[in-house]
Scaffold this motif. Structure first.
Motif, PDB file in Angstrom:
ATOM      1  N   PRO A  66     -51.352  24.089   9.719  1.00  0.00           N
ATOM      2  CA  PRO A  66     -50.682  24.909  10.520  1.00  0.00           C
ATOM      3  C   PRO A  66     -50.975  26.391  10.071  1.00  0.00           C
ATOM      4  O   PRO A  66     -51.052  26.918   9.240  1.00  0.00           O
ATOM      5  CB  PRO A  66     -48.997  24.714  10.100  1.00  0.00           C
ATOM      6  CG  PRO A  66     -49.239  23.665   9.691  1.00  0.00           C
ATOM      7  CD  PRO A  66     -50.759  23.186   9.225  1.00  0.00           C
ATOM      8  N   ARG A  67     -50.911  27.169  11.381  1.00  0.00           N
ATOM      9  CA  ARG A  67     -52.074  28.804  11.327  1.00  0.00           C
ATOM     10  C   ARG A  67     -50.377  30.028  11.233  1.00  0.00           C
ATOM     11  O   ARG A  67     -49.362  29.799  11.800  1.00  0.00           O
ATOM     12  CB  ARG A  67     -52.429  29.349  12.821  1.00  0.00           C
ATOM     13  CG  ARG A  67     -53.653  28.210  13.144  1.00  0.00           C
ATOM     14  CD  ARG A  67     -54.008  28.872  14.444  1.00  0.00           C
ATOM     15  NE  ARG A  67     -55.403  28.285  14.649  1.00  0.00           N
ATOM     16  CZ  ARG A  67     -55.852  27.377  15.694  1.00  0.00           C
ATOM     17  NH1 ARG A  67     -54.721  27.414  16.760  1.00  0.00           N
ATOM     18  NH2 ARG A  67     -57.035  27.587  15.808  1.00  0.00           N
ATOM     19  N   LYS A  68     -50.783  30.558  10.144  1.00  0.00           N
ATOM     20  CA  LYS A  68     -49.406  32.038   9.639  1.00  0.00           C
ATOM     21  C   LYS A  68     -49.403  32.545  11.279  1.00  0.00           C
ATOM     22  O   LYS A  68     -48.429  33.469  11.628  1.00  0.00           O
ATOM     23  CB  LYS A  68     -49.788  32.185   8.424  1.00  0.00           C
ATOM     24  CG  LYS A  68     -50.785  33.260   8.231  1.00  0.00           C
ATOM     25  CD  LYS A  68     -50.741  33.894   6.820  1.00  0.00           C
ATOM     26  CE  LYS A  68     -51.763  34.900   7.100  1.00  0.00           C
ATOM     27  NZ  LYS A  68     -51.881  35.632   5.079  1.00  0.00           N
ATOM     28  N   ASN A  69     -50.726  33.090  11.726  1.00  0.00           N
ATOM     29  CA  ASN A  69     -51.502  33.717  12.345  1.00  0.00           C
ATOM     30  C   ASN A  69     -51.928  33.451  13.149  1.00  0.00           C
ATOM     31  O   ASN A  69     -53.066  32.981  12.964  1.00  0.00           O
ATOM     32  CB  ASN A  69     -50.773  35.026  12.438  1.00  0.00           C
ATOM     33  CG  ASN A  69     -51.946  35.896  11.556  1.00  0.00           C
ATOM     34  OD1 ASN A  69     -52.948  35.391  11.367  1.00  0.00           O
ATOM     35  ND2 ASN A  69     -51.142  36.189  10.503  1.00  0.00           N
ATOM     36  N   TYR A  70     -52.685  34.545  14.384  1.00  0.00           N
ATOM     37  CA  TYR A  70     -54.118  33.991  15.026  1.00  0.00           C
ATOM     38  C   TYR A  70     -53.793  35.293  16.190  1.00  0.00           C
ATOM     39  O   TYR A  70     -52.525  35.878  16.718  1.00  0.00           O
ATOM     40  CB  TYR A  70     -54.027  32.947  15.955  1.00  0.00           C
ATOM     41  CG  TYR A  70     -53.027  32.413  16.510  1.00  0.00           C
ATOM     42  CD1 TYR A  70     -52.581  33.200  18.305  1.00  0.00           C
ATOM     43  CD2 TYR A  70     -52.437  31.397  15.788  1.00  0.00           C
ATOM     44  CE1 TYR A  70     -51.575  32.484  18.748  1.00  0.00           C
ATOM     45  CE2 TYR A  70     -50.872  30.709  16.478  1.00  0.00           C
ATOM     46  CZ  TYR A  70     -50.889  31.573  18.296  1.00  0.00           C
ATOM     47  OH  TYR A  70     -49.652  30.722  19.129  1.00  0.00           O
ATOM     48  N   SER A  87     -57.912  33.181  12.942  1.00  0.00           N
ATOM     49  CA  SER A  87     -56.498  32.775  12.949  1.00  0.00           C
ATOM     50  C   SER A  87     -56.289  33.266  11.518  1.00  0.00           C
ATOM     51  O   SER A  87     -57.174  34.037  10.123  1.00  0.00           O
ATOM     52  CB  SER A  87     -56.844  31.633  12.724  1.00  0.00           C
ATOM     53  OG  SER A  87     -57.480  30.868  11.903  1.00  0.00           O
ATOM     54  N   ASN A  88     -55.407  33.156  10.340  1.00  0.00           N
ATOM     55  CA  ASN A  88     -54.915  33.141   8.633  1.00  0.00           C
ATOM     56  C   ASN A  88     -55.377  34.843   8.269  1.00  0.00           C
ATOM     57  O   ASN A  88     -55.845  34.831   7.557  1.00  0.00           O
ATOM     58  CB  ASN A  88     -55.109  31.836   8.397  1.00  0.00           C
ATOM     59  CG  ASN A  88     -54.446  30.628   9.001  1.00  0.00           C
ATOM     60  OD1 ASN A  88     -52.810  30.933   9.029  1.00  0.00           O
ATOM     61  ND2 ASN A  88     -55.020  29.682   8.500  1.00  0.00           N
ATOM     62  N   ILE A  89     -54.830  36.533   9.405  1.00  0.00           N
ATOM     63  CA  ILE A  89     -55.033  36.879   8.870  1.00  0.00           C
ATOM     64  C   ILE A  89     -54.479  38.166   8.918  1.00  0.00           C
ATOM     65  O   ILE A  89     -53.079  38.026   8.686  1.00  0.00           O
ATOM     66  CB  ILE A  89     -55.821  37.764  10.533  1.00  0.00           C
ATOM     67  CG1 ILE A  89     -56.589  37.135  11.253  1.00  0.00           C
ATOM     68  CG2 ILE A  89     -55.886  39.599  10.297  1.00  0.00           C
ATOM     69  CD1 ILE A  89     -56.046  37.885  12.549  1.00  0.00           C
ATOM     70  N   TYR A 118     -47.597  38.129  16.713  1.00  0.00           N
ATOM     71  CA  TYR A 118     -48.125  37.186  15.617  1.00  0.00           C
ATOM     72  C   TYR A 118     -48.014  37.324  14.445  1.00  0.00           C
ATOM     73  O   TYR A 118     -49.221  36.976  13.656  1.00  0.00           O
ATOM     74  CB  TYR A 118     -49.514  36.725  16.758  1.00  0.00           C
ATOM     75  CG  TYR A 118     -49.559  36.158  17.937  1.00  0.00           C
ATOM     76  CD1 TYR A 118     -48.935  35.314  18.329  1.00  0.00           C
ATOM     77  CD2 TYR A 118     -50.300  37.087  19.328  1.00  0.00           C
ATOM     78  CE1 TYR A 118     -49.056  34.607  20.084  1.00  0.00           C
ATOM     79  CE2 TYR A 118     -50.159  36.690  19.896  1.00  0.00           C
ATOM     80  CZ  TYR A 118     -49.550  35.405  20.819  1.00  0.00           C
ATOM     81  OH  TYR A 118     -49.285  34.781  21.462  1.00  0.00           O
ATOM     82  N   ASN A 119     -47.228  38.786  14.235  1.00  0.00           N
ATOM     83  CA  ASN A 119     -46.495  38.831  12.704  1.00  0.00           C
ATOM     84  C   ASN A 119     -48.093  39.083  12.442  1.00  0.00           C
ATOM     85  O   ASN A 119     -48.145  38.601  10.894  1.00  0.00           O
ATOM     86  CB  ASN A 119     -46.033  37.553  12.468  1.00  0.00           C
ATOM     87  CG  ASN A 119     -45.239  37.768  11.283  1.00  0.00           C
ATOM     88  OD1 ASN A 119     -45.147  39.012  10.267  1.00  0.00           O
ATOM     89  ND2 ASN A 119     -45.160  37.073  10.166  1.00  0.00           N
ATOM     90  N   ILE A 120     -49.036  40.113  12.362  1.00  0.00           N
ATOM     91  CA  ILE A 120     -50.168  40.723  11.975  1.00  0.00           C
ATOM     92  C   ILE A 120     -49.941  42.084  11.632  1.00  0.00           C
ATOM     93  O   ILE A 120     -49.568  42.811  12.621  1.00  0.00           O
ATOM     94  CB  ILE A 120     -51.040  40.643  12.443  1.00  0.00           C
ATOM     95  CG1 ILE A 120     -51.581  38.653  13.290  1.00  0.00           C
ATOM     96  CG2 ILE A 120     -52.846  41.255  11.745  1.00  0.00           C
ATOM     97  CD1 ILE A 120     -52.980  38.669  13.643  1.00  0.00           C
ATOM     98  N   LYS A 121     -50.320  42.387   9.780  1.00  0.00           N
ATOM     99  CA  LYS A 121     -50.088  43.857   9.829  1.00  0.00           C
ATOM    100  C   LYS A 121     -51.458  44.526  10.259  1.00  0.00           C
ATOM    101  O   LYS A 121     -52.746  44.305  10.081  1.00  0.00           O
ATOM    102  CB  LYS A 121     -50.006  43.815   8.154  1.00  0.00           C
ATOM    103  CG  LYS A 121     -49.811  45.247   7.862  1.00  0.00           C
ATOM    104  CD  LYS A 121     -49.963  45.292   6.519  1.00  0.00           C
ATOM    105  CE  LYS A 121     -49.791  46.220   6.072  1.00  0.00           C
ATOM    106  NZ  LYS A 121     -48.689  47.474   6.415  1.00  0.00           N
TER     107      LYS A 121
END
Length: 308
Positions: A66-70, A87-89, A118-121
């Motif tokens: 499962p990806r944490k984000n993308y 993904s997973n950034i 997508y919850n990425i900083k």
């Protein structure tokens, strides 16, 4: 065996096997249906996978974690399809240039909204500071202040004068990072300045249109000698948001969401409702009109997608 997708050309992948540190050429076995939309690529650089080896040393990918984000971009020729960029950034850096080429606020704001969704900083890098006049530096400072007040981190940089590059290294050290910006904004030049042995392709700005030419044709992860990695991606013309509801979009514009809590109606969409605090703040110049325009465009797209 478990590994990390470090390169994607569309037809095959490169996988880094964790235990041995070896790279394998890989193919997909089976179908991956991870998101409820039509994707042009089932796997992306940054994906964690399981794979098995055949006798010819070709890796067959059998499972994706499962990806944490993308982050996603709209497909260039297929309006109903999307393409996972990476993904997973851990941190996504947006390279903003005031000129050569001029960065559009719509592109920046769409990027920031996607990071929120997508919850990425995100980190906004104001590049090519060395070519700006005193007045242009003041304009850049004003733009920085606008985004800082919303809550975004910013940094002024230059690949040629090495302005703040050591500070940038400290920020992205031991993280999976990805750089975005208009073609010609200096993405590859920046990566090369931070680690010359990567030697990424760069291109000159077109004098006719003051735009850069795309030099990256597939996504690839490169590893920093100071720790961490960067995913080099093909040029992105427009970011996409999928599987989001129209009502959710205001959550991805922090200043609109905060102001919207004071609207007369709790379900206000900030379009033409009476006693809308967001519309009042736009009139008063407290919320940037350019960001509101992007908000409306994404709202329209979400409505169109839900009607399909």
């Amino acid at each position: 065996m478990k590994g990390l997708i470090t390169k994607s050309t569309g037809s095959w992948y490169q996988v880094l096997e964790y235990e041995t540190g070896r790279f394998f050429e890989a193919r997909i076995r089976g179908k991956f249906k991870l998101i409820k939309t039509r994707l042009t690529n089932p796997l992306a650089v940054g994906d964690l996978v399981e794979f098995s080896l055949e006798q010819d040393e070709v890796a067959w990918i059998t499972k994706i974690e499962p990806r944490k984000n993308y982050l996603i971009r709209k497909s260039v020729n297929l309006s109903k399809e999307a393409h996972i960029i990476a993904s997973n950034i851990d941190i996504a850096c947006f390279i903003f240039t005031l000129k050569h080429p001029e960065t559009s606020f719509g592109f920046l704001d769409r990027f920031l909204a996607c990071c929120e969704a997508y919850n990425i900083k995100p980190l906004i890098l104001f590049n090519k500071m060395d070519v700006l006049s005193g007045e242009e530096k003041e304009i850049t400072a004003e733009i920085e202040t606008i985004y800082q007040e919303i809550g975004y981190d910013t940094l002024e940089i230059s690949s040629y004068s090495n302005l703040n590059l050591e500070l940038l290294k400290d920020i992205i050290k031991d993280k999976v990072s990805v750089f975005f910006g208009h073609s010609g904004s200096g993405k590859s030049t920046l990566v090369n300045a931070m680690q010359p042995d990567l030697n990424l392709k760069t291109s000159e700005i077109s004098s006719t249109h003051l735009k850069g030419k795309h030099t990256t044709t597939f996504a690839q992860m490169h590893f920093w000698t100071f720790g961490g990695s960067v995913i080099d991606t093909p040029g992105v013309r427009e970011f996409a948001m999928i599987d989001v509801q129209k009502e959710e979009i205001q959550h991805y514009f922090p200043e609109i969401f905060v102001a919207g809590r004071k609207c007369k109606y709790h379900n206000c969409m900030h379009i033409n409702e009476p006693k809308c605090v967001v519309l009042e703040k736009i009139e008063q110049g407290e919320i940037q009109e350019s960001r509101y325009i992007t908000y409306l465009k994404i709202m329209e797209e979400a409505e169109e997608n839900s009607a399909k």
